[in-house]
Design an enzyme around this catalytic site. Structure first.
Site: not given
Length: 347
Positions: A80-82
Site C-alpha cells: 500500500k502507498d506510503r
C-alpha cells in the site's frame, strides 16, 4: 520523478486542469478488501492495521519485532502507498495461541493503529485480495468544471487500464533493468528482483498495446481476432460473430482484452493479432527476458471501470470515492482527470 507513462495516449486527451495529489496523507485513503473470512483458528495471527505516512514493508518489519518473529514470518496481500492513510491485513506466523501485547509497539509508532486481530489457517500471499476501496482528494484544482466533465466520461467509459508508474520503479528503473537483463541474458537467483523485472516487462508491452488502440480509435471497437471477456469466459471474435459481439460489447456485456506477453504464441487472430504482435516485436529485449523465464501468456482488460464511483466538490477540492479490483491502479483514474502539481511533501 520521471513519468514513465508520459508518452501513452489518453481516453479524452491530456487533461488541462491541474491539482495536487496526496497533499496530505488523508487525501489518499485506501481500504483493502480480502474478500474472504478467516477460519478463526490456526497458526497465523491476522492483524488489521491502519498506517499513515508509512510503507507496508516497514510496518511489517516492525510488527515482526513486536511479535518476536523474523521479518519473513510476516506477509501481506498487497503493498500500500506510503503517502496515504491505508488499511490492510498482515499475517504473522505465530503458532502459539496468545496474541502479543502491542502496547509498546503502538506507543513507539503513533502513525500505526491496530484495528482488529483474528486467527487463520493460512498466511497471506501477494494477490490474496479482491480489491481496494479509495477516497481520493484532488486539491487546489485549477479547473473544477473540466474535471467534472471528465468524471462523467470516466463513469460511462472507464479509463485505459494502464499499469501505473509504481510498476516500473523510480524513474522507470525496473523497466530499464528488465531491458538490460533481456539484452545481456542475465540470470539471477534473486526471485523478488526477477519478479519485479518480469512484471515491468509484461506491463509495459500491455500499456503500449492499450495506447495504440486509443491512438487508432479502437479502444471501444471489437476487432476480428480479439479475445473478449464475458465473466470468466473468453470469446474469440470471428467474421461470423463479429457484429453480434460488438453489439454485446456496446451493451456493456463484454470486455476487450489485451496481451500480457508470454513465451507461447498470442491467442488473438487476424486484425487483433496484427495489432498486438507489433509491440512484442518492437521490444526484443523485454521479450527475451519473458521467454527466457518461460512466462505464459495471459490477458487483461484494456478498460478500467471503477465501481461505486462518486464525487463531491468542496471549493476547489474534488473528493472521489471508488472501488477497484486487485491489480488496477487508482493513478490510472487520476491521470485522466488532472495533471499533477509538483510540490514538496512534508510527510
Amino acid at each position: 520523478m520521471t513519468d514513465t507513462l508520459a508518452s501513452l495516449a489518453y481516453l479524452a486527451g491530456k487533461p488541462t486542469a491541474q491539482a495536487k495529489i496526496k497533499a496530505k496523507p488523508e487525501h489518499f485513503q485506501v481500504r483493502e478488501d480480502l474478500g474472504f473470512e478467516f477460519t478463526g483458528s490456526g497458526e497465523h495471527l491476522m492483524v488489521r492495521i491502519r498506517k499513515t505516512g508509512e510503507n507496508t514493508s516497514f510496518v511489517a518489519n516492525e510488527l515482526a519485532k513486536a511479535c518476536g518473529v523474523k521479518s519473513k514470518d510476516v506477509s501481506w496481500a498487497g503493498l500500500k502507498d506510503r503517502h496515504a492513510v491505508t488499511e490492510q491485513w498482515l499475517s504473522v506466523h505465530l503458532p502459539k495461541a496468545e496474541t502479543p501485547d502491542f502496547s509498546a509497539f503502538l506507543a513507539q509508532y503513533p502513525s500505526i493503529e491496530i484495528l482488529a486481530t483474528a486467527r487463520h489457517n493460512k498466511k497471506l500471499r501477494p494477490g490474496d485480495l479482491v480489491g481496494n476501496d479509495f477516497v481520493v482528494t484532488l486539491s487546489e484544482v485549477s479547473d473544477v468544471d473540466d474535471v467534472l466533465k471528465r468524471l462523467e466520461t470516466v463513469a460511462k467509459l472507464g479509463v485505459p487500464n494502464y499499469f501505473g508508474n509504481q510498476r516500473f520503479g523510480n524513474n522507470g528503473n525496473n523497466l530499464q533493468e528488465a531491458k538490460r537483463w533481456g539484452r545481456d541474458n542475465v540470470r539471477s537467483r534473486n526471485q523478488n528482483q526477477r519478479s519485479l523485472y518480469l512484471s515491468a516487462a509484461r506491463s509495459w508491452i500491455f500499456n503500449l498495446i492499450v495506447s495504440a488502440r486509443l491512438e487508432q480509435s479502437l479502444f471501444d471497437k471489437v476487432l476480428l481476432g480479439d479475445i473478449l471477456f464475458k465473466g470468466d469466459e473468453q470469446l474469440l471474435v470471428s467474421a461470423e460473430n463479429h457484429a453480434d459481439l460488438q453489439s454485446q460489447y456496446d451493451a456493456g456485456d463484454l470486455v476487450i482484452s489485451g496481451a500480457l506477453a508470454g513465451d507461447n504464441a498470442l491467442p488473438t487472430q487476424d486484425d487483433a493479432l496484427a495489432l498486438e504482435q507489433v509491440f512484442l516485436d518492437a521490444e526484443p529485449d523485454l521479450m527475451a527476458l519473458i521467454r527466457g523465464n518461460r512466462m505464459r501468456h495471459d490477458r487483461r482488460a484494456i478498460a478500467l471501470k471503477p465501481a461505486n464511483l462518486s464525487w463531491q466538490v468542496d471549493g476547489n477540492n474534488i473528493i472521489l470515492t471508488f472501488s477497484l479490483d486487485a491489480g488496477s491502479f487508482a493513478t490510472s483514474i487520476i491521470r485522466e482527470l488532472v495533471q499533477e502539481i509538483a510540490f514538496e511533501r512534508e510527510f
